[in-house]
Design a protein around this motif. Structure first.
Motif, short mmCIF file in Angstrom:
data_model
loop_
_atom_site.label_atom_id
_atom_site.label_comp_id
_atom_site.label_asym_id
_atom_site.label_seq_id
_atom_site.Cartn_x
_atom_site.Cartn_y
_atom_site.Cartn_z
N ARG A 1 -4.28 1.30 -0.82
CA ARG A 1 -4.05 -0.40 -1.01
C ARG A 1 -3.99 -0.55 -2.48
NH1 ARG A 1 -5.59 -5.06 1.89
NH2 ARG A 1 -4.39 -6.85 0.95
N HIS B 1 -3.59 6.23 3.21
CA HIS B 1 -3.17 5.04 2.75
C HIS B 1 -3.91 4.53 1.80
CE1 HIS B 1 -1.13 3.91 6.97
NE2 HIS B 1 -0.73 5.20 6.31
N TYR C 1 0.85 -1.25 0.07
CA TYR C 1 0.04 0.03 0.12
C TYR C 1 0.94 1.04 0.05
CZ TYR C 1 0.86 0.35 5.03
OH TYR C 1 1.59 0.44 6.20
#
Length: 450
Positions: free
Chosen positions: A93, A91, A79
């Protein structure tokens, strides 16, 4: 009139094709730039305005700064950790790709997701601020905005931002990627020294917690007996995590708690015994009843102790030498006793076997004698039977002969033959014949002739 000033230059190659990255930075008075597909560049105009150009594209620039951007790519097991210039963090992924825009992004980092097996778990904390973060002003550092960071600004120095932090446990098997407002708990425990078995060191940091049964080797040092002998007791402790929530609320270092508890139990055990008694009772160090402090502490922090194994002890060189000499003497005496006992046992066995053999020989002789007597009795009985049969046969013949003789004499008598004379005449070989005659039928008067 075309000119450019190099501020920095960089590129990367993929399959023979060169891609420019963040190290490519030039100031262009007038010119053009070809942005290939798979590239992106940031262009700052003379007035400081910023725009992004994604390839494939050809762009003309006038008195501008051109900087190509770094491209970050992550797969399914990674990520992107994105930090924005306004303080936000995000964040993303994978699989994905993103260009680092220096105007928007402070930094971009590629992180690996946490892979958990079926017997592993992690502790995740989630921060949820009560009030949302205040947006930053568009212009900073100007005299009109000097109070941006200060009283009344909403972002004062030293102000406590209350946050509701929640804890949760993520169990495997799974692939875990934390959100921007999440962080994974890092444990710092005592652990066994890989270079020195039985020695425990502090500073082992990890995030993934194993839930399978495990064991640890530990040497309890400076154990003094009642007669002031100093020993090192070697143990192996088998344990298992039963309740992770209780462990998180009760201790920061379960291994340290185990070490302190087992030290207390072993030191107490040593102080209650002399060195000789300690050696006699070492088997008790493999029984859980000997470690009440360890069992109680393990239960309080969510663990269970399955077994404690005594692996031996180590004494001082002088004490060990004395003990080894005593062991050698006792061993020699025991060997001598066992040798003498073995000799006596061998002699007893020889005598017992001789007596047994004699009994067997007597039994065999008695059996042979009994058998011979049985044979003799059977032979005697057969002879007696044969004699009885022969006697009976002779008797029968005699009876038949007598009957024939009587019948013959009867016939002679009927024919008027004097039987006396006849019978006397049959035995003419006698040396003396005695004949008795009567006269006139007088029974009282008889004549005897010799």
């Amino acid at each position: 009139f075309f000119s450019s000033q190099t501020m920095g230059c960089g590129s990367s190659s993929s399959n023979g094709l060169t891609f420019r990255n963040g190290r490519y930075h030039k100031s262009v008075t007038l010119g053009k730039r070809r942005v290939k597909e798979g590239e992106c560049c940031a262009v700052w105009s003379a007035s400081g305005q910023h725009r992004l150009v994604y390839g494939p594209k050809r762009v003309w620039v006038w008195r501008s700064d051109v900087r190509f951007l770094d491209r970050y790519v992550v797969d399914e097991r990674q990520y992107l950790e994105i930090k924005f210039r306004d303080g936000r963090k995000e964040h993303v992924r994978g699989p994905t790709a993103l260009f680092l825009d220096p105007v928007t992004h402070e930094s971009i980092a590629v992180r690996d997701v946490i892979s958990l097996n079926a017997f592993e778990a992690i502790v995740v904390y989630t921060g949820d601020p009560v009030r949302p973060p205040q947006p930053l002003p568009e212009k900073q550092g100007t005299p009109g905005n000097a109070s941006t960071f200060g009283p009344g600004s909403g972002i004062g120095f030293g102000e406590d931002v209350k946050a509701a932090v929640q804890r949760r446990i993520v169990w495997g098997p799974t692939l875990f990627a934390p959100m921007a407002h999440e962080w994974v708990h890092t444990f710092t425990w005592h652990s066994a020294d890989p270079d020195d078995k039985g020695h425990i060191t502090r500073g082992h940091t990890f995030q993934k917690l194993a839930t399978l049964p495990d064991q640890v080797y530990y040497n309890v040092k400076d154990v003094r007996t009642a007669d002031d002998a100093q020993l090192v007791v070697k143990l192996m402790i088998f344990f298992q995590l039963d309740d992770l929530e209780v462990m998180l609320d009760s201790t920061q270092d379960p291994m340290g708690d185990f070490i302190n508890a087992v030290c207390a139990d072993v030191v107490k055990f040593g102080s209650q015994n002399t060195f000789e008694n300690f050696l006699k009772r070492t088997a008790e160090l493999s029984q859980l009843e000997t470690f009440p402090v360890l069992l109680d502490r393990a239960k309080r922090i969510g663990y269970s102790i399955n077994q404690v194994v005594f692996r031996g002890y180590k004494a001082s060189e002088q004490l060990q030498a004395m003990h080894d000499a005593a062991i050698k003497t006792r061993t020699q005496l025991r060997l001598d006793c066992e040798t003498a006992q073995q000799q006596q046992d061998t002699e007893d066995l020889r005598l017992a076997k001789s007596a047994e053999r004699a009994d067997k020989e007597r039994a065999l002789a008695n059996a042979a004698h009994a058998h011979q007597m049985e044979l003799d009795a059977a032979a005697h009985a057969a002879r007696l039977k044969q004699k009885r049969e022969e006697f009976a046969l002779e008797e029968d013949h005699r009876n038949k002969d007598n009957m024939l003789q009587v019948a013959f004499l009867q016939q002679l008598k009927e024919q008027g033959v004097d039987l006396t004379k006849y019978l006397s005449s049959l035995n003419t070989k006698s040396d003396k014949i005695v004949r008795i005659e009567t006269e006139g039928g007088d029974a009282g008067k008889a004549n005897v002739h010799v």
